[in-house]
Design a protein around this motif. Structure first.
Motif, short mmCIF file in Angstrom:
data_model
loop_
_atom_site.label_atom_id
_atom_site.label_comp_id
_atom_site.label_asym_id
_atom_site.label_seq_id
_atom_site.Cartn_x
_atom_site.Cartn_y
_atom_site.Cartn_z
N ARG A 27 1.01 -0.79 0.09
CA ARG A 27 0.08 -0.13 -0.21
C ARG A 27 1.22 1.14 0.05
NH1 ARG A 27 -2.88 -3.72 3.42
NH2 ARG A 27 -2.52 -3.58 5.07
N ASP A 28 0.38 2.42 -0.46
CA ASP A 28 0.66 3.62 -0.78
C ASP A 28 1.12 3.60 0.86
OD1 ASP A 28 1.95 5.85 -1.24
OD2 ASP A 28 -0.01 7.13 -0.78
N LYS A 29 3.01 4.11 0.71
CA LYS A 29 3.19 4.92 2.43
C LYS A 29 3.20 3.55 3.38
CE LYS A 29 0.78 9.12 2.39
NZ LYS A 29 -0.30 10.24 2.43
N GLU A 30 3.38 2.63 3.13
CA GLU A 30 3.76 1.61 3.53
C GLU A 30 4.66 0.94 4.19
OE1 GLU A 30 1.47 -2.79 4.77
OE2 GLU A 30 1.57 -2.55 2.42
N PHE A 31 5.37 0.50 4.82
CA PHE A 31 6.68 -0.70 4.96
C PHE A 31 6.87 -1.47 5.49
CE2 PHE A 31 11.44 0.80 6.62
CZ PHE A 31 11.46 -0.52 6.67
N ASP A 202 5.60 -1.90 8.65
CA ASP A 202 4.05 -2.16 9.14
C ASP A 202 3.81 -3.96 8.28
OD1 ASP A 202 4.08 0.45 9.31
OD2 ASP A 202 4.44 0.58 7.08
N ARG A 203 4.15 -4.43 7.40
CA ARG A 203 3.53 -5.87 7.24
C ARG A 203 5.07 -6.53 6.94
NH1 ARG A 203 -0.05 -7.20 3.02
NH2 ARG A 203 0.17 -4.99 2.22
N VAL A 215 2.84 -13.40 4.54
CA VAL A 215 2.16 -11.71 4.43
C VAL A 215 1.28 -11.53 5.88
CG1 VAL A 215 1.63 -9.73 3.79
CG2 VAL A 215 2.15 -12.13 2.06
N GLY A 216 1.64 -10.32 6.54
CA GLY A 216 0.43 -10.06 7.88
C GLY A 216 1.72 -9.32 8.40
#
Lengths: 363, 313
Positions: A27-31, A202-203, A215-216
């Motif tokens: 996702r956008d801005k996700e790490f 983040d995930r 994935v989590g």
């Protein structure tokens, strides 16, 4: 700012299938952290995303653009390499400015952006130095700075901390997290270190043999691993595993393993009922093994012999002999165990993990 | 069992009677002197002595069989009025400059190609060295044959392709001879450049190329901003060696043209040989070859200073 999508991504090296049908939506801005043992395809995946490695089949999308045929420079990404990959003949300033110069950014603008990045990273005083005059940590900051000044859509990190010593690594890890909070840019990070993965991501994407396992969010992986591999990979010390046979005894479901037997509570029993009479693998995390006091029901307790005591200060690790298995328990520092002691341990049934013996999938 | 026994037996046997020589050699100053001695003798005998002898010859009027007397710088002032010598100086500079530029350009190009991954890489790299390995005199004879006005395979090819209609007299035409000689020198010298520069290229971390590619540098910019500056120290050393060798080149020209036609390919070394050995005017020959020395010295000093500057930065 952009989301990244990997669609059915494959990589073949001659006969070796290094990355197998990876599907991932970042996702956008996700790490997002790709983690796994060496050779699991995480770096290859990242390099395909960067454009440094050709894509055998599948698609990579950055933003809403398929970038398969775009050169690295046209993908609007910045990458931090494991060995920093700083230009040794250029000053720190020139290293950071190089990407902007190549893109013909205005000279004053370059100076402003380099200065800004240097301030964020605390390397203002080294701008005139050459990379070899810097320590490992400082070089790493310059490499980060080179990525930051570009204001890219996506940051890519290829094991950026693995060349630093343990203390510096912890410190840089925190700084990376802060940096991401501040810049708020999509980031893909590759590491073999599960602690880095858990703290930064983040995930987290766990990979093995070119295949995405799970994935989590970090705690999701920790609490509900989908298979034995993820269960063993995430968490330190690693989860203990013991094969056990499920048996129906007087209406209750029992798990019999070498050295201990458990009487399973009704909710778990319901889940495991189809496996009655078959072998399963019981997984228990070291921190879920506690020294028993009288209040634990006897069906969830077992005796073990202490073989090694490792006192780490905040916790004590006990290496235990349980029947034919060795297990590790992480207990309170107050536990006064010595080598050769026989101790009674208690299991929390809701913290137990069960895996199919052949497929190794979680039950 | 046998060997260790014998060794220990010897060690014990020798321990008590360590001679004066052994004690002397344990002194590092003496040991250093002893170890240096063979090198000093070799260098002295084959480099220092001929050099000093050459300098001495150049300030006498010795000829073959005549010891000669000290004449000061007369031989050198005579050279300034020797039109052939002046032609040789001009030729040597043209020969060195053109050949070095071509060798560097072609060698670098070849090195960049060989630095890529392809099937049969190791074989190709070894193959490229061939011109360098074959004894110069042998390969030069082959070239002489290829340049032969009647039997030239080059002429035949050009003729069959319809590019030329007459014969090209590669070595006989004064305006072509120097070009021909330069072609052979480049052919022989490129492998040295290619392999040395390839070694230099391989010390450059390939991640830098990737970093530059992501930074937005196009292939040419990656070469210019990353590869070339990092290769420069190696390049300078290679050019230094090559310039010295090319400047003092002898066998190639001697075999191909002997300095002709009409001195069109006369170089320092061939002219020195012609006067000193061919004509027997030892002192003047020595003066010609010694005249190279200041030029070479300037080239070497400039390049060494430059290499040092590059290395310090």
């Amino acid at each position: 700012m952009a989301r990244v999508i990997l669609r059915n991504l494959n990589k073949f090296y001659d006969d070796v299938h290094a990355v197998k049908s990876v599907n991932l939506e970042i996702r956008d801005k996700e790490f997002v952290v790709l983690v796994g043992p060496s050779g699991c395809g995480k770096t290859t995946t990242l390099r395909m995303l960067a454009g440094l490695e050709s894509i055998s089949s599948g698609q990579v999308l950055i933003g809403d653009t398929v970038v398969n045929d775009l050169a690295p420079m046209d993908r609007d990404i910045a990458m931090v390499f494991q060995n920093y990959a700083l230009y040794p003949h250029m000053s720190v300033y020139d290293n950071m400015a190089f990407g902007l110069k190549m893109r013909k950014v205005d000279r004053n603008d370059i100076r402003k952006r380099v200065q800004e990045a240097a301030d964020i990273l605390g390397i203002q005083d080294y701008l005139a130095r050459k990379p070899r005059q810097l320590s490992g940590g400082q070089r790493q900051r310059v490499a980060l700075g080179r990525a930051i000044v570009r204001h890219p859509q996506v940051f890519l990190f290829d094991e950026p901390l693995s060349n630093l010593d343990a203390k510096l690594r912890v410190q840089m890890r925190v700084e990376l997290k802060k940096l991401h909070n501040r810049l708020n840019t999509t980031a893909v990070y590759v590491t073999h270190d599960q602690v880095e993965a858990m703290t930064l991501g983040d995930r987290v994407v766990v990979m093995r043999g070119g295949v995405v396992q799970q994935v989590g969010e970090p705690l999701e992986l920790y609490n509900a691993p989908v298979n034995r591999f993820v269960a063993g990979f995430i968490g330190s010390p690693a989860m203990n595993f013991a094969p056990a046979r499920l048996r129906d005894g007087a209406g209750k479901l029992h798990a019999d393993a070498s050295g201990f037997g458990l009487q399973l509570p009704a909710d778990i029993a319901a889940r495991l009922r189809p496996y009655t009479g078959r072998e399963v693998i019981v997984g228990v995390r070291p921190e879920d093994l506690q020294v028993a006091n009288g209040s634990y029901p006897p069906g969830l307790c077992f005796d073990a012999m202490v073989e090694v005591v490792e006192r780490l200060g905040a916790e004590v690790l006990l290496d235990l002999q349980v029947g034919q298995h060795t297990m590790v328990a992480s207990v309170e520092p107050g536990v006064a165990a010595r080598r050769g002691d026989k101790l009674r341990f208690a299991l929390k049934p809701e913290r137990l993990h069960f895996f199919d013996a052949s497929s190794e999938a979680a039950i | 069992m046998a060997i260790s026994d014998v060794l220990s037996h010897r060690a014990f046997a020798q321990a008590p009677r360590r001679g004066a020589a052994t004690r002397l050699l344990e002194d590092e100053r003496w040991l250093a002197a002893v170890l240096l001695l063979p090198t000093v003798i070799l260098l002295g005998l084959f480099i220092a002595y001929p050099f000093v002898e050459g300098v001495w010859l150049s300030v006498t009027d010795a000829t073959v069989g005549v010891p000669g007397h000290f004449v000061g710088l007369a031989n050198f002032t005579a050279l300034l009025h020797d039109s052939i010598f002046l032609v040789a100086v001009r030729n040597t500079f043209v020969y060195t400059a053109v050949a070095t530029v071509l060798k560097l350009a072609l060698g670098l190009w070849l090195a960049l190609l060989l630095n890529r991954h392809f099937r049969g890489k190791a074989f190709t790299r070894a193959f490229v060295l061939l011109p360098f390995i074959i004894p110069t005199v042998l390969s030069t004879f082959a070239w002489k044959w290829m340049f032969d006005p009647t039997f030239s395979v080059i002429n035949w090819t050009l003729f069959q392709l319809g590019i030329i209609h007459g014969r090209i007299n590669w070595l006989g035409d004064p305006s072509l001879a120097l070009i021909s000689v330069i072609i052979v020198n480049v052919w022989r010298g490129v492998p040295f450049y290619a392999i040395s520069l390839l070694a230099g290229l391989q010390t450059i971390n390939p991640e830098l190329q990737e970093a530059a590619a992501i930074d937005g540098a196009r292939p040419w910019q990656r070469f210019w901003h990353v590869t070339w500056p990092l290769l420069l120290p190696v390049t300078m050393v290679v050019v230094l060696f090559s310039v010295i060798q090319t400047f003092a080149d002898f066998q190639l020209v001697y075999v191909l043209t002997g300095g002709g036609p009409a001195n069109a390919t006369q170089l320092f070394a061939t002219y020195a040989y012609q006067i000193g050995v061919g004509t027997g005017l030892l002192s003047q020959g020595a003066a010609v070859s010694l005249a190279m020395f200041p030029f070479l010295l300037i080239i070497v000093v400039v390049q060494l200073l430059y290499i040092r500057r590059v290395e310090v930065h």
